[in-house]
Design a protein around this motif. Sequence first.
Motif, PDB file in Angstrom:
ATOM      1  N   VAL A 170       0.226  -9.799   3.065  1.00  0.00           N
ATOM      2  CA  VAL A 170       1.247 -10.810   3.339  1.00  0.00           C
ATOM      3  C   VAL A 170       2.616 -10.130   3.393  1.00  0.00           C
ATOM      4  CG1 VAL A 170      -0.015 -12.736   2.294  1.00  0.00           C
ATOM      5  CG2 VAL A 170       1.501 -11.323   0.879  1.00  0.00           C
ATOM      6  N   ALA A 171       3.555 -10.829   3.999  1.00  0.00           N
ATOM      7  CA  ALA A 171       4.935 -10.333   4.063  1.00  0.00           C
ATOM      8  C   ALA A 171       5.859 -11.526   4.231  1.00  0.00           C
ATOM      9  CB  ALA A 171       5.114  -9.350   5.208  1.00  0.00           C
ATOM     10  N   ALA A 172       7.141 -11.309   4.008  1.00  0.00           N
ATOM     11  CA  ALA A 172       8.130 -12.346   4.273  1.00  0.00           C
ATOM     12  C   ALA A 172       8.138 -12.663   5.769  1.00  0.00           C
ATOM     13  CB  ALA A 172       9.507 -11.869   3.819  1.00  0.00           C
ATOM     14  N   PRO A 173       8.499 -13.885   6.151  1.00  0.00           N
ATOM     15  CA  PRO A 173       8.453 -14.273   7.574  1.00  0.00           C
ATOM     16  C   PRO A 173       9.203 -13.314   8.490  1.00  0.00           C
ATOM     17  CG  PRO A 173       8.811 -16.203   6.205  1.00  0.00           C
ATOM     18  CD  PRO A 173       8.880 -15.021   5.292  1.00  0.00           C
ATOM     19  N   GLU A 174      10.368 -12.809   8.073  1.00  0.00           N
ATOM     20  CA  GLU A 174      11.139 -11.921   8.938  1.00  0.00           C
ATOM     21  C   GLU A 174      10.401 -10.606   9.185  1.00  0.00           C
ATOM     22  OE1 GLU A 174      12.119 -13.291   6.163  1.00  0.00           O
ATOM     23  OE2 GLU A 174      13.706 -14.714   6.717  1.00  0.00           O
ATOM     24  N   LEU A 175       9.843 -10.027   8.134  1.00  0.00           N
ATOM     25  CA  LEU A 175       9.098  -8.782   8.287  1.00  0.00           C
ATOM     26  C   LEU A 175       7.815  -9.017   9.071  1.00  0.00           C
ATOM     27  CD1 LEU A 175       8.670  -5.812   7.746  1.00  0.00           C
ATOM     28  CD2 LEU A 175       7.739  -6.390   5.486  1.00  0.00           C
ATOM     29  N   ALA A 176       7.178 -10.156   8.845  1.00  0.00           N
ATOM     30  CA  ALA A 176       5.961 -10.483   9.597  1.00  0.00           C
ATOM     31  C   ALA A 176       6.248 -10.534  11.088  1.00  0.00           C
ATOM     32  CB  ALA A 176       5.397 -11.817   9.108  1.00  0.00           C
ATOM     33  N   ALA A 177       7.400 -11.073  11.461  1.00  0.00           N
ATOM     34  CA  ALA A 177       7.771 -11.134  12.883  1.00  0.00           C
ATOM     35  C   ALA A 177       7.976  -9.732  13.441  1.00  0.00           C
ATOM     36  CB  ALA A 177       9.034 -11.979  13.045  1.00  0.00           C
ATOM     37  N   GLU A 178       8.550  -8.840  12.635  1.00  0.00           N
ATOM     38  CA  GLU A 178       8.751  -7.469  13.089  1.00  0.00           C
ATOM     39  C   GLU A 178       7.428  -6.742  13.281  1.00  0.00           C
ATOM     40  OE1 GLU A 178      11.273  -5.452  10.359  1.00  0.00           O
ATOM     41  OE2 GLU A 178      12.878  -6.949  10.469  1.00  0.00           O
ATOM     42  N   LEU A 179       6.450  -7.029  12.422  1.00  0.00           N
ATOM     43  CA  LEU A 179       5.153  -6.344  12.504  1.00  0.00           C
ATOM     44  C   LEU A 179       4.304  -6.859  13.658  1.00  0.00           C
ATOM     45  CD1 LEU A 179       4.297  -6.198   8.694  1.00  0.00           C
ATOM     46  CD2 LEU A 179       4.920  -4.277  10.165  1.00  0.00           C
ATOM     47  N   GLY A 180       4.624  -8.034  14.173  1.00  0.00           N
ATOM     48  CA  GLY A 180       3.890  -8.561  15.317  1.00  0.00           C
ATOM     49  C   GLY A 180       2.723  -9.434  14.893  1.00  0.00           C
ATOM     50  N   HIS A 181       2.143 -10.106  15.882  1.00  0.00           N
ATOM     51  CA  HIS A 181       1.057 -11.044  15.638  1.00  0.00           C
ATOM     52  C   HIS A 181      -0.229 -10.290  15.297  1.00  0.00           C
ATOM     53  CE1 HIS A 181      -1.048 -14.829  15.850  1.00  0.00           C
ATOM     54  NE2 HIS A 181      -1.886 -14.366  16.771  1.00  0.00           N
ATOM     55  N   HIS A 182      -0.808 -10.572  14.133  1.00  0.00           N
ATOM     56  CA  HIS A 182      -2.041  -9.942  13.658  1.00  0.00           C
ATOM     57  C   HIS A 182      -1.995  -8.411  13.804  1.00  0.00           C
ATOM     58  CE1 HIS A 182      -3.857 -13.743  12.872  1.00  0.00           C
ATOM     59  NE2 HIS A 182      -3.834 -14.138  14.134  1.00  0.00           N
ATOM     60  N   PRO A 183      -1.113  -7.755  13.097  1.00  0.00           N
ATOM     61  CA  PRO A 183      -1.048  -6.291  13.198  1.00  0.00           C
ATOM     62  C   PRO A 183      -2.333  -5.649  12.676  1.00  0.00           C
ATOM     63  CG  PRO A 183       0.241  -7.074  11.340  1.00  0.00           C
ATOM     64  CD  PRO A 183      -0.167  -8.289  12.112  1.00  0.00           C
ATOM     65  N   GLY A 184      -2.729  -4.554  13.273  1.00  0.00           N
ATOM     66  CA  GLY A 184      -3.917  -3.844  12.842  1.00  0.00           C
ATOM     67  C   GLY A 184      -3.688  -3.100  11.542  1.00  0.00           C
ATOM     68  N   ALA A 185      -4.784  -2.568  10.992  1.00  0.00           N
ATOM     69  CA  ALA A 185      -4.690  -1.863   9.715  1.00  0.00           C
ATOM     70  C   ALA A 185      -3.803  -0.627   9.820  1.00  0.00           C
ATOM     71  CB  ALA A 185      -6.097  -1.483   9.242  1.00  0.00           C
ATOM     72  N   ALA A 186      -3.877   0.078  10.940  1.00  0.00           N
ATOM     73  CA  ALA A 186      -3.049   1.274  11.112  1.00  0.00           C
ATOM     74  C   ALA A 186      -1.561   0.915  11.101  1.00  0.00           C
ATOM     75  CB  ALA A 186      -3.422   1.986  12.399  1.00  0.00           C
ATOM     76  N   ARG A 187      -1.226  -0.208  11.728  1.00  0.00           N
ATOM     77  CA  ARG A 187       0.172  -0.660  11.744  1.00  0.00           C
ATOM     78  C   ARG A 187       0.623  -0.995  10.324  1.00  0.00           C
ATOM     79  NH1 ARG A 187       4.935  -1.080  12.108  1.00  0.00           N
ATOM     80  NH2 ARG A 187       6.132  -2.634  13.275  1.00  0.00           N
ATOM     81  N   LEU A 188      -0.221  -1.632   9.555  1.00  0.00           N
ATOM     82  CA  LEU A 188       0.134  -1.972   8.181  1.00  0.00           C
ATOM     83  C   LEU A 188       0.243  -0.720   7.322  1.00  0.00           C
ATOM     84  CD1 LEU A 188      -1.963  -5.195   7.476  1.00  0.00           C
ATOM     85  CD2 LEU A 188       0.422  -5.001   8.172  1.00  0.00           C
ATOM     86  N   ALA A 189      -0.621   0.253   7.570  1.00  0.00           N
ATOM     87  CA  ALA A 189      -0.569   1.497   6.793  1.00  0.00           C
ATOM     88  C   ALA A 189       0.758   2.217   6.975  1.00  0.00           C
ATOM     89  CB  ALA A 189      -1.732   2.402   7.183  1.00  0.00           C
ATOM     90  N   ASP A 190       1.384   2.020   8.138  1.00  0.00           N
ATOM     91  CA  ASP A 190       2.681   2.662   8.408  1.00  0.00           C
ATOM     92  C   ASP A 190       3.852   1.879   7.820  1.00  0.00           C
ATOM     93  OD1 ASP A 190       1.553   4.761   9.775  1.00  0.00           O
ATOM     94  OD2 ASP A 190       1.699   3.776  11.738  1.00  0.00           O
ATOM     95  N   ALA A 191       3.617   0.623   7.449  1.00  0.00           N
ATOM     96  CA  ALA A 191       4.696  -0.224   6.925  1.00  0.00           C
ATOM     97  C   ALA A 191       4.948   0.101   5.450  1.00  0.00           C
ATOM     98  CB  ALA A 191       4.306  -1.689   7.089  1.00  0.00           C
ATOM     99  N   PRO A 192       6.099  -0.270   4.911  1.00  0.00           N
ATOM    100  CA  PRO A 192       6.329  -0.100   3.470  1.00  0.00           C
ATOM    101  C   PRO A 192       5.336  -0.971   2.689  1.00  0.00           C
ATOM    102  CG  PRO A 192       8.382  -0.555   4.628  1.00  0.00           C
ATOM    103  CD  PRO A 192       7.280  -0.824   5.598  1.00  0.00           C
ATOM    104  N   LEU A 193       4.573  -0.348   1.814  1.00  0.00           N
ATOM    105  CA  LEU A 193       3.560  -1.060   1.045  1.00  0.00           C
ATOM    106  C   LEU A 193       4.052  -1.287  -0.384  1.00  0.00           C
ATOM    107  CD1 LEU A 193       0.298   0.731   2.246  1.00  0.00           C
ATOM    108  CD2 LEU A 193       1.391  -1.323   3.174  1.00  0.00           C
ATOM    109  N   LEU A 194       3.786  -2.466  -0.889  1.00  0.00           N
ATOM    110  CA  LEU A 194       4.179  -2.842  -2.243  1.00  0.00           C
ATOM    111  C   LEU A 194       2.925  -2.932  -3.110  1.00  0.00           C
ATOM    112  CD1 LEU A 194       6.604  -5.759  -1.271  1.00  0.00           C
ATOM    113  CD2 LEU A 194       7.175  -3.345  -1.600  1.00  0.00           C
ATOM    114  N   HIS A 195       3.008  -2.424  -4.320  1.00  0.00           N
ATOM    115  CA  HIS A 195       1.835  -2.485  -5.205  1.00  0.00           C
ATOM    116  C   HIS A 195       2.296  -2.318  -6.646  1.00  0.00           C
ATOM    117  CE1 HIS A 195       2.112   1.905  -5.601  1.00  0.00           C
ATOM    118  NE2 HIS A 195       2.277   1.948  -4.289  1.00  0.00           N
ATOM    119  N   ASP A 196       1.373  -2.571  -7.573  1.00  0.00           N
ATOM    120  CA  ASP A 196       1.676  -2.320  -8.974  1.00  0.00           C
ATOM    121  C   ASP A 196       1.331  -0.866  -9.287  1.00  0.00           C
ATOM    122  OD1 ASP A 196      -1.089  -2.326  -9.097  1.00  0.00           O
ATOM    123  OD2 ASP A 196      -1.223  -4.273 -10.080  1.00  0.00           O
TER     124      ASP A 196
END
Length: 301
Positions: A170-196
């Motif tokens: 999941v992401a905030a609506p603004e970032l989701a719009a930047e990532l595009g509609h249904h981004p693939g796993a590779a696209r998400l892997a390149d994005a800033p990832l948040l975790h504990d």
Amino acid sequence: MHSLKSLPPLEGLNAVIAARDTGSFTAAAERLGLTHGAVSRRVHAVEHWLGTEVFERHGRGVRVTPAGQRFIAQVEQALSAISDSADRWRPRRELPVVRLSVVPSFARLWLLPRMRALQGYPAQRRVELSIEHRLADFATGEVDLAVRYGKGQWREVSSRLLFKEQLIPVAAPELAAELGHHPGAARLADAPLLHDSDTSQWRAWLKAQGAAYRGKAADRRFEDYDLVLAAAKAGLGVALLRSPLADEAMASAQLVRLTKASLANPWSHHLVMRTGESRPMVLEAAAVLLALSARIRPPPL
């Protein structure tokens, strides 16, 4: 100081209030379980004591006079004061106390909205929360119940599954719009990832989608899952929403689901207590917690 002789006929006060509320002696008699005549006599006794009429009688019932309105208001105020005084002096029944250990994120996201139901209404028990990250020590008696997050394999305690989770990017609506509609796993892997503090969930989700996890300078790590969600809502990166624990964030549109792909979380929430626990107050609280989670817990096979 008032003597009993200076007080109004006490049995008539309820009749006066009932007649005011219902608008007739007949209806007041039905409410009080008396006859019409008994209500009429009691009201008359109050009026005789007061020296003025409390009601105007008419064909369809009674109407409170201005003097009656003032008198009844003072009577109700006095009766309320007597009731409050009795509450202060009446011995209080102490509620049984159940001590429950949870981590901060679970407390805020799931438990606190259900605390009223857990304690009962009217309250049947007082649940004292110990909110911390460390595993509570049952051997010392510091807690009665705990909610633990893991695979359910803890020594010297008994555990029951509360509910399982699905991991959803999941992401905030603004970032989701930047990532595009249904981004693939590779696209998400390149994005800033948040975790504990544990990256295993992102590693597992990406691997299941055919992509590899690689740490990046833009990634952010937080000690508490609450902060992971807060950072995602602020648009700082992509988080794995743990459903149903954090479903409210999607329901409120603060976070947007990025892809239909999800992964079963290998860790679940479990209710833990001492092996052989037999105290009724603890078992009752445990039963309520299990019932509250039953809607999101899969049925046994």
